[in-house]
Design an enzyme around this catalytic site. Structure first.
Site, PDB file in Angstrom:
ATOM      1  N   ASP A   1      -5.674   2.788  -3.627  1.00  0.00           N
ATOM      2  CA  ASP A   1      -6.510   3.147  -2.778  1.00  0.00           C
ATOM      3  C   ASP A   1      -6.698   4.218  -2.374  1.00  0.00           C
ATOM      4  OD1 ASP A   1      -4.702   2.248  -0.935  1.00  0.00           O
ATOM      5  OD2 ASP A   1      -6.186   0.099  -0.339  1.00  0.00           O
ATOM      6  N   ARG A   2      -6.411   5.508  -2.223  1.00  0.00           N
ATOM      7  CA  ARG A   2      -6.353   6.334  -1.293  1.00  0.00           C
ATOM      8  C   ARG A   2      -6.036   7.037  -2.090  1.00  0.00           C
ATOM      9  NH1 ARG A   2      -3.242   4.997   5.491  1.00  0.00           N
ATOM     10  NH2 ARG A   2      -3.562   2.587   4.521  1.00  0.00           N
TER      11      ARG A   2
ATOM     12  N   ASP B   1      -0.794   2.081  -4.206  1.00  0.00           N
ATOM     13  CA  ASP B   1      -1.812   0.692  -4.597  1.00  0.00           C
ATOM     14  C   ASP B   1      -3.066   1.406  -5.336  1.00  0.00           C
ATOM     15  OD1 ASP B   1      -2.528   1.474  -2.121  1.00  0.00           O
ATOM     16  OD2 ASP B   1      -3.411  -1.292  -2.357  1.00  0.00           O
TER      17      ASP B   1
ATOM     18  N   ASP C   1      -1.607   7.022  -3.604  1.00  0.00           N
ATOM     19  CA  ASP C   1      -0.969   6.091  -2.747  1.00  0.00           C
ATOM     20  C   ASP C   1       0.079   4.825  -3.874  1.00  0.00           C
ATOM     21  OD1 ASP C   1      -2.957   4.438  -2.677  1.00  0.00           O
ATOM     22  OD2 ASP C   1      -2.429   3.548  -0.456  1.00  0.00           O
TER      23      ASP C   1
ATOM     24  N   LYS D   1     -11.829   0.328  -0.784  1.00  0.00           N
ATOM     25  CA  LYS D   1     -11.150   2.410  -0.931  1.00  0.00           C
ATOM     26  C   LYS D   1     -10.639   2.598  -2.478  1.00  0.00           C
ATOM     27  CE  LYS D   1      -7.500   2.024   2.039  1.00  0.00           C
ATOM     28  NZ  LYS D   1      -8.087   0.751   2.819  1.00  0.00           N
TER      29      LYS D   1
ATOM     30  N   SER E   1       1.159  -1.081   0.175  1.00  0.00           N
ATOM     31  CA  SER E   1       0.260  -0.072  -0.400  1.00  0.00           C
ATOM     32  C   SER E   1       0.838   0.643   0.098  1.00  0.00           C
ATOM     33  CB  SER E   1      -0.711   0.071   1.572  1.00  0.00           C
ATOM     34  OG  SER E   1      -1.767   1.047   1.191  1.00  0.00           O
ATOM     35  N   HIS E   2       0.666   2.122   0.942  1.00  0.00           N
ATOM     36  CA  HIS E   2       1.413   3.310   1.119  1.00  0.00           C
ATOM     37  C   HIS E   2       3.433   3.381   1.856  1.00  0.00           C
ATOM     38  CE1 HIS E   2       0.046   2.816   4.519  1.00  0.00           C
ATOM     39  NE2 HIS E   2      -0.260   3.490   5.373  1.00  0.00           N
TER      40      HIS E   2
END
Length: 635
Positions: free
Chosen positions: A362-363, A360, A358, A458, A193-194
């Protein structure tokens, strides 16, 4: 029977190229094959014995043995399966969103293979046998090797087909979209992720189920249990798949299809939003937009969506090339790690709308000129404007939900619109059941996650398109030269209607786990002794607890999801340990205070919240337990 020894050979090193983000050259790195054992899974052995079975299918069972290990190989006319011996490896319990560790941990022999096999051991056979699984990732270091490992283990366990994004690229929202559109059984997402990427940083893996949602705790708990008892890994002997070209490759009854990672997702976005409305905004000469992809996965989506489809200037996309190390950056779209974008937007002549996503995809972070929209306000404002600005919600949202630490701004929208409202633990998987049951349309987390029931994750680009839709709708009748309604105008109008929930989050990253856990245990003890009416300075306690959640759909219960101190004026202080890091512990403190007085809405949040922030640090004894003087990130 002659033995094809070529299939049993491995080399001592494997040469691998990766694009260096600083100078765009392609140096070659040699990695010990031991670290990537499943790229050529059959070890060299001093003793080999072979036995032909009497099965009518003419399969051959080959057992390769050594003093310490053995590998059984089953060969049929269509696919050869290896049963690779292994042993349990400690530390493979998934966190809030999958398993995340340092790259070097995942590159240990059998580490990734154990977890993938444990997953298959945890699923009912009908959930994957002869089925279709999706595979994608954020482009970070080690994804290409990991993709080959996952494909071979999937084939070895009887999966019928893998749909994999070109070059292994596919954003987390896109994986969810592809699972749903293609009626796949589930999908793997290779991402931390982030978190930062590169040889010294982080890697992660998670599994999403057939409706596109992250696997529930009932499955992740089984995976962890199976990692503690695993003894062998099933793997097909197939060559590495060329992920650079679109198309289908068949291996008997198993196939791999390399797909465009953007196509299905883009089609979905066109069905959710009014692209002609957004395009009319982006083509205005008096409107400027900038999107920072942070050298992460949305770089693959930004040009096709914002430029090619919606007409944005190509120069509006910054850091638009996905890199394995995210350009030596930290792909977390907040005021600290997206500082370049913040500096652009807080210039007095900055663009009208700025956004970032971010690692991947999703943010998201949303900015206006000299204005930051908190994630808690963002989801509330999207919900309040969705019906009129976004065609997907033309009949109105079904319900709204937020994670427990997220501010109560969304609660007030739900109340005014007379919509069902849900408060869930942190983790997008908790929204999935509500969506599948038709109870939930729009939801969000204070950790820069916003989304809806168009998928079960998300969705960063969705949030950006939602805000562009709101601004476009508010300005659709404005003629060139007339002052445009800005992001800050929209937010201030919202506060005037609903009141403002001042909100801030303090992150203390990579604390020593022992001290962080002792702090949480101390706070639980404080909670156990507290009672309504207790005085904390000028604040009176309404209640304190350790948040528990009972799912209204399936009745499942999760506990110890965050320590809450809720005061009689509606103010809240919340303490949590994050489950998204790869090392140490991240302590998060959330502070919230509601302010109905319009004349006080433009006070700086840190000023408005200072008494509560000081109280939070005092209650927790954070410095005493962790030794930390200052937070790593303030949101």
């Amino acid at each position: 029977m002659a033995l094809n020894t070529a299939s049993l050979r491995t080399s001592s090193v494997l040469s691998r190229k990766f694009k260096n983000s600083s100078n765009n050259v392609s140096p070659t790195f040699s990695i010990p094959i031991k670290s990537l054992s499943f790229l050529n899974p059959v070890p060299l052995f001093s003793n080999l014995s072979f036995k032909q079975t009497s099965h009518s299918s003419s399969s051959v069972s080959i057992k390769a043995s050594s003093p310490s290990s053995s590998t059984t190989i089953t060969e049929s006319q269509e696919l050869k399966i290896f049963y690779v011996p292994t042993k349990p490896i400690e530390g493979q319990k998934t966190g809030t969103s999958g398993l995340r560790k340092k790259v070097k941990v995942f590159m240990q022999e059998n580490y990734l293979g154990n977890w993938i096999q444990a997953l298959f051991n945890s699923l009912p056979p009908e959930d994957y046998k002869k089925g279709v699984l999706v595979l994608g990732g954020d482009g970070r270091y080690f994804n290409r090797e990991a993709a080959q490992i996952i494909i071979k283990i999937a084939a070895g366990n009887g999966v019928g087909k893998i749909l994999v994004g070109k070059d292994g690229i596919m954003s987390t929202p896109a994986v969810s979209a592809v699972i749903r559109k293609r009626n796949a059984n589930g999908g793997f997402i290779m991402s931390a992720s982030h978190n930062p990427g590169g040889p010294e940083y982080d890697w992660g893996i998670k599994f999403n189920y057939s409706s596109g949602q992250p696997a529930p705790e009932s499955i992740t708990d089984k995976i962890y249990g199976n990692t503690l008892s695993i003894s062998e890994i099933k793997m097909a002997e197939i060559p590495d798949v060329d992920l650079s070209n679109l198309g289908v490759t068949n291996y008997g009854t198993f196939s791999v299809e390399v797909v465009d990672p953007v196509g299905d997702y883009l089609e979905l976005m066109e069905n959710v939003f009014d692209f002609s409305l957004i395009r009319s905004l982006l083509l205005r000469p008096d409107f400027r937009f900038v999107f920072d992809a942070m050298h992460a996965v949305t770089g693959a989506y930004a040009k096709p969506i914002f430029v090619d489809k919606l007409g944005a200037n190509p120069d509006s996309i910054s850091n638009g090339v996905p890199l394995e190390d995210f350009g030596h950056g930290h792909p977390d779209p907040n005021l600290t790690y997206a500082k370049d974008l913040v500096n652009i937007m807080f210039d007095e002549n900055g663009p009208d709308v700025g956004a970032a996503s971010d690692g991947d995809g999703d943010r998201n972070m949303i900015l206006g000129r000299e204005f930051f929209v908190t994630p808690s306000d963002s989801v509330a404002i999207i919900a309040a404007n969705a019906q009129e600005a976004i065609p997907y919600f033309k009949t109105g949202p079904k319900g709204l939900a937020r994670s427990m630490p997220t501010s109560g701004a969304l609660d007030r929208v739900a109340q005014k619109l007379d919509l069902p409202f849900y408060e869930v633990p942190t983790g997008w998987k908790f929204f999935g059941n509500l969506m599948d049951a038709g109870k939930l349309s729009i939801c969000g987390e204070e950790s820069f996650g916003t989304g809806s029931d168009h998928i079960r994750e998300k969705d960063g680009i969705w949030a950006v398109l939602a805000w562009l839709s709101i601004i476009a709708f508010r300005n659709k009748d404005r003629k060139p030269g007339e002052k445009l309604i800005s992001i800050s105008d929209v937010v201030n109008q919202h506060w005037a209607t609903y009141g403002r929930n001042f909100f801030s989050r303090y992150d203390y990253e990579e604390c020593e786990s022992e001290g962080a856990n002792k702090m949480i245990e101390y706070l639980r003890d404080v909670v156990s002794k507290s009672k309504g009416g207790d005085k904390y300075g000028s604040y009176a306690l309404q209640f304190a607890d350790d948040f528990n959640y009972s799912d209204p759909v399936d009745g499942s219960v999760v506990s110890k999801q965050g320590i809450r101190f809720v005061f009689t004026d509606g103010s809240r202080i919340i303490f949590r340990l994050s489950g998204t890091g790869s090392a140490g512990a991240t302590v998060r403190i959330y502070i919230e205070q509601f302010e109905p007085d319009v004349s006080k809405h433009n006070v700086d949040a840190q000023t408005a919240l200072k008494p509560l922030i000081d109280l939070a640090l005092s209650i927790s004894k954070l410095k005493e337990f962790t030794g930390r003087e200052e937070p790593t990130v303030i949101t």
